[in-house]
Motif scaffolding. Structure first.
Motif, PDB file in Angstrom:
ATOM      1  N   ASP A 193      -3.741  -8.953  -9.882  1.00  0.00           N
ATOM      2  CA  ASP A 193      -4.124  -7.544 -10.004  1.00  0.00           C
ATOM      3  C   ASP A 193      -3.420  -6.692  -8.948  1.00  0.00           C
ATOM      4  O   ASP A 193      -4.021  -6.342  -7.924  1.00  0.00           O
ATOM      5  CB  ASP A 193      -5.648  -7.428  -9.863  1.00  0.00           C
ATOM      6  CG  ASP A 193      -6.148  -5.992  -9.973  1.00  0.00           C
ATOM      7  OD1 ASP A 193      -5.390  -5.131 -10.455  1.00  0.00           O
ATOM      8  OD2 ASP A 193      -7.301  -5.747  -9.563  1.00  0.00           O
ATOM      9  N   PRO A 194      -2.156  -6.319  -9.156  1.00  0.00           N
ATOM     10  CA  PRO A 194      -1.492  -5.405  -8.217  1.00  0.00           C
ATOM     11  C   PRO A 194      -1.993  -3.976  -8.401  1.00  0.00           C
ATOM     12  O   PRO A 194      -2.340  -3.574  -9.514  1.00  0.00           O
ATOM     13  CB  PRO A 194      -0.016  -5.525  -8.594  1.00  0.00           C
ATOM     14  CG  PRO A 194      -0.038  -5.889 -10.042  1.00  0.00           C
ATOM     15  CD  PRO A 194      -1.265  -6.722 -10.258  1.00  0.00           C
ATOM     16  N   GLN A 195      -2.018  -3.214  -7.319  1.00  0.00           N
ATOM     17  CA  GLN A 195      -2.507  -1.836  -7.354  1.00  0.00           C
ATOM     18  C   GLN A 195      -1.405  -0.866  -6.962  1.00  0.00           C
ATOM     19  O   GLN A 195      -0.588  -1.154  -6.083  1.00  0.00           O
ATOM     20  CB  GLN A 195      -3.694  -1.677  -6.408  1.00  0.00           C
ATOM     21  CG  GLN A 195      -4.930  -2.462  -6.838  1.00  0.00           C
ATOM     22  CD  GLN A 195      -5.584  -1.874  -8.072  1.00  0.00           C
ATOM     23  OE1 GLN A 195      -5.971  -0.705  -8.099  1.00  0.00           O
ATOM     24  NE2 GLN A 195      -5.723  -2.685  -9.115  1.00  0.00           N
ATOM     25  N   VAL A 196      -1.389   0.296  -7.616  1.00  0.00           N
ATOM     26  CA  VAL A 196      -0.368   1.286  -7.344  1.00  0.00           C
ATOM     27  C   VAL A 196      -0.670   2.022  -6.039  1.00  0.00           C
ATOM     28  O   VAL A 196      -1.825   2.114  -5.618  1.00  0.00           O
ATOM     29  CB  VAL A 196      -0.250   2.271  -8.531  1.00  0.00           C
ATOM     30  CG1 VAL A 196      -1.367   3.298  -8.515  1.00  0.00           C
ATOM     31  CG2 VAL A 196       1.112   2.934  -8.566  1.00  0.00           C
ATOM     32  N   GLY A 197       0.372   2.549  -5.414  1.00  0.00           N
ATOM     33  CA  GLY A 197       0.234   3.296  -4.154  1.00  0.00           C
ATOM     34  C   GLY A 197       1.191   2.739  -3.117  1.00  0.00           C
ATOM     35  O   GLY A 197       1.214   1.532  -2.882  1.00  0.00           O
ATOM     36  N   THR A 198       1.975   3.612  -2.488  1.00  0.00           N
ATOM     37  CA  THR A 198       2.946   3.128  -1.513  1.00  0.00           C
ATOM     38  C   THR A 198       2.280   2.379  -0.366  1.00  0.00           C
ATOM     39  O   THR A 198       2.854   1.444   0.199  1.00  0.00           O
ATOM     40  CB  THR A 198       3.774   4.303  -0.954  1.00  0.00           C
ATOM     41  OG1 THR A 198       2.890   5.323  -0.463  1.00  0.00           O
ATOM     42  CG2 THR A 198       4.667   4.896  -2.026  1.00  0.00           C
ATOM     43  N   GLU A 199       1.034   2.766  -0.046  1.00  0.00           N
ATOM     44  CA  GLU A 199       0.329   2.103   1.043  1.00  0.00           C
ATOM     45  C   GLU A 199      -0.157   0.709   0.647  1.00  0.00           C
ATOM     46  O   GLU A 199      -0.574  -0.082   1.508  1.00  0.00           O
ATOM     47  CB  GLU A 199      -0.866   2.953   1.497  1.00  0.00           C
ATOM     48  CG  GLU A 199      -2.063   2.958   0.561  1.00  0.00           C
ATOM     49  CD  GLU A 199      -1.897   3.833  -0.684  1.00  0.00           C
ATOM     50  OE1 GLU A 199      -2.841   3.890  -1.492  1.00  0.00           O
ATOM     51  OE2 GLU A 199      -0.816   4.465  -0.831  1.00  0.00           O
ATOM     52  N   LYS A 200      -0.083   0.388  -0.656  1.00  0.00           N
ATOM     53  CA  LYS A 200      -0.555  -0.916  -1.148  1.00  0.00           C
ATOM     54  C   LYS A 200       0.588  -1.879  -1.458  1.00  0.00           C
ATOM     55  O   LYS A 200       0.343  -3.032  -1.811  1.00  0.00           O
ATOM     56  CB  LYS A 200      -1.425  -0.717  -2.390  1.00  0.00           C
ATOM     57  CG  LYS A 200      -2.673   0.097  -2.119  1.00  0.00           C
ATOM     58  CD  LYS A 200      -3.458   0.379  -3.393  1.00  0.00           C
ATOM     59  CE  LYS A 200      -4.682   1.227  -3.090  1.00  0.00           C
ATOM     60  NZ  LYS A 200      -5.444   1.591  -4.313  1.00  0.00           N
ATOM     61  N   ARG A 201       1.816  -1.417  -1.330  1.00  0.00           N
ATOM     62  CA  ARG A 201       2.950  -2.249  -1.722  1.00  0.00           C
ATOM     63  C   ARG A 201       3.031  -3.516  -0.873  1.00  0.00           C
ATOM     64  O   ARG A 201       3.262  -4.606  -1.400  1.00  0.00           O
ATOM     65  CB  ARG A 201       4.256  -1.464  -1.628  1.00  0.00           C
ATOM     66  CG  ARG A 201       4.413  -0.441  -2.731  1.00  0.00           C
ATOM     67  CD  ARG A 201       5.697   0.344  -2.597  1.00  0.00           C
ATOM     68  NE  ARG A 201       6.872  -0.512  -2.689  1.00  0.00           N
ATOM     69  CZ  ARG A 201       8.109  -0.073  -2.518  1.00  0.00           C
ATOM     70  NH1 ARG A 201       8.329   1.203  -2.238  1.00  0.00           N
ATOM     71  NH2 ARG A 201       9.139  -0.894  -2.622  1.00  0.00           N
ATOM     72  N   GLU A 202       2.846  -3.391   0.422  1.00  0.00           N
ATOM     73  CA  GLU A 202       2.948  -4.568   1.277  1.00  0.00           C
ATOM     74  C   GLU A 202       1.815  -5.546   0.983  1.00  0.00           C
ATOM     75  O   GLU A 202       2.029  -6.768   0.992  1.00  0.00           O
ATOM     76  CB  GLU A 202       2.938  -4.162   2.753  1.00  0.00           C
ATOM     77  CG  GLU A 202       3.172  -5.324   3.720  1.00  0.00           C
ATOM     78  CD  GLU A 202       4.490  -6.044   3.505  1.00  0.00           C
ATOM     79  OE1 GLU A 202       4.520  -7.285   3.681  1.00  0.00           O
ATOM     80  OE2 GLU A 202       5.494  -5.381   3.155  1.00  0.00           O
TER      81      GLU A 202
END
Length: 295
Positions: free
Chosen positions: A16-25
């Motif tokens: 379950d990947p989540q969108v958002g630049t702060e969540k990429r790592e």
């Protein structure tokens, strides 16, 4: 052409990947952890979902652009190249590719010796058309030491021309990277399988190729995802379990990819490639970017 190493242990990762630049790592660290678990179980071909490190539910092109990188030179690609080199595995990953001002929904293939190739999604779903450019690389097949690998992304499996063209080029296995979404019901049959499962099974059956289909789970900005990842054999039937709609999981299957090269010959009178009526339709369906390579 190379002779495939045998056997190949395929691992399909559903999470379950989540969108958002702060969540990429966080996405990247999590998927690399799951890939490491697959390596510990002996996998040497690992398939990840579409847009596995960025999430899917962008709100506009600017946000999609903020998640993009060059392929193969971007930082996320470097992490996957390093992983494949360290663990001596082949891995497919979906990400947002930037090429000048263009954005593509891309599947990349890496291996022990680095970047192998990429595929840009040909058939864009719904609002993807607002930020991605339709793929312009055709449907390439990559010849590797473990077999000939073709790539598709999500909605492509609804277009029977796409897996057929990969099979006509001699693909042993198609890795399809997906974000199959929740659509109007009914979504599942009594066995718990969704329509995408059956389309994958059908594509494997009518083309006599292995298909490893990685989907995601969960919800992201109101978009819900179907799960139902699976690995189909050359006869179409799943050779792994079909994953649930809710649970993070890793599916495995041990195969000899060379089996795909004789699978179209069912008996002395039924040989799928030779039974095609290429006197009535072009043998490559008018496709001209890559050559015909019968199995």
């Amino acid at each position: 052409m190379s002779t495939p190493a045998s056997p190949v242990r395929i691992a399909v990762i559903q999470f379950d990947p989540q969108v958002g630049t702060e969540k990429r790592e966080t996405n990247l660290a999590h998927v690399l952890l799951l890939a490491h678990q697959a390596v510990e179980q002996g996998a040497n071909l690992i398939v990840l979902p579409e847009l596995a490190t960025t999430g899917y539910a962008f709100t506009n092109r600017e946000e999609a652009f903020a998640h993009a990188e060059h392929v193969p030179s971007g930082p996320t690609m470097k992490r996957f190249r390093d992983f494949a080199r360290e663990h001596r595995v082949y891995l497919t990953v979906g990400l947002v590719e930037r090429d000048d001002v263009m954005l593509y929904d891309t599947a990349a293939l890496v291996g022990p010796d680095g970047f192998i190739g990429k595929y840009r999604k040909a058939h864009l779903w719904n609002q993807e058309k607002l930020w991605f450019t339709p793929g312009n690389l055709g449907f390439p097949v990559f010849d590797t030491p473990i077999g000939r690998i073709g790539l598709l992304i999500c909605w492509d499996i609804w277009f029977p021309e796409a897996p057929r063209l990969l099979a006509l080029q001699g693909a042993d296995i198609i890795c399809t990277l997906n974000n199959w979404v929740w659509t109007p019901p009914p979504l599942f049959d009594a066995s718990g399988q969704c329509m995408a499962s059956y389309l994958t099974i059908t594509a494997a059956h009518v083309n006599n190729v292995f298909i490893a289909a990685a989907n995601r789970i969960g919800s992201d900005r109101g978009e819900r995802f179907l799960g139902c990842s699976l690995i189909a054999g050359t006869g179409g039937w799943p050779i792994s379990e079909v994953a649930s709609a809710e649970e993070q999981t890793i599916l495995y299957a041990d195969v000899d990819l060379m089996d795909a090269r004789s699978a179209p010959i069912w008996n002395s009178l039924n040989d799928l490639p030779r039974n095609r009526r290429s006197d009535l339709y072009d043998s490559m369906l008018g496709y001209h970017l890559h050559p015909l390579l019968p199995r």
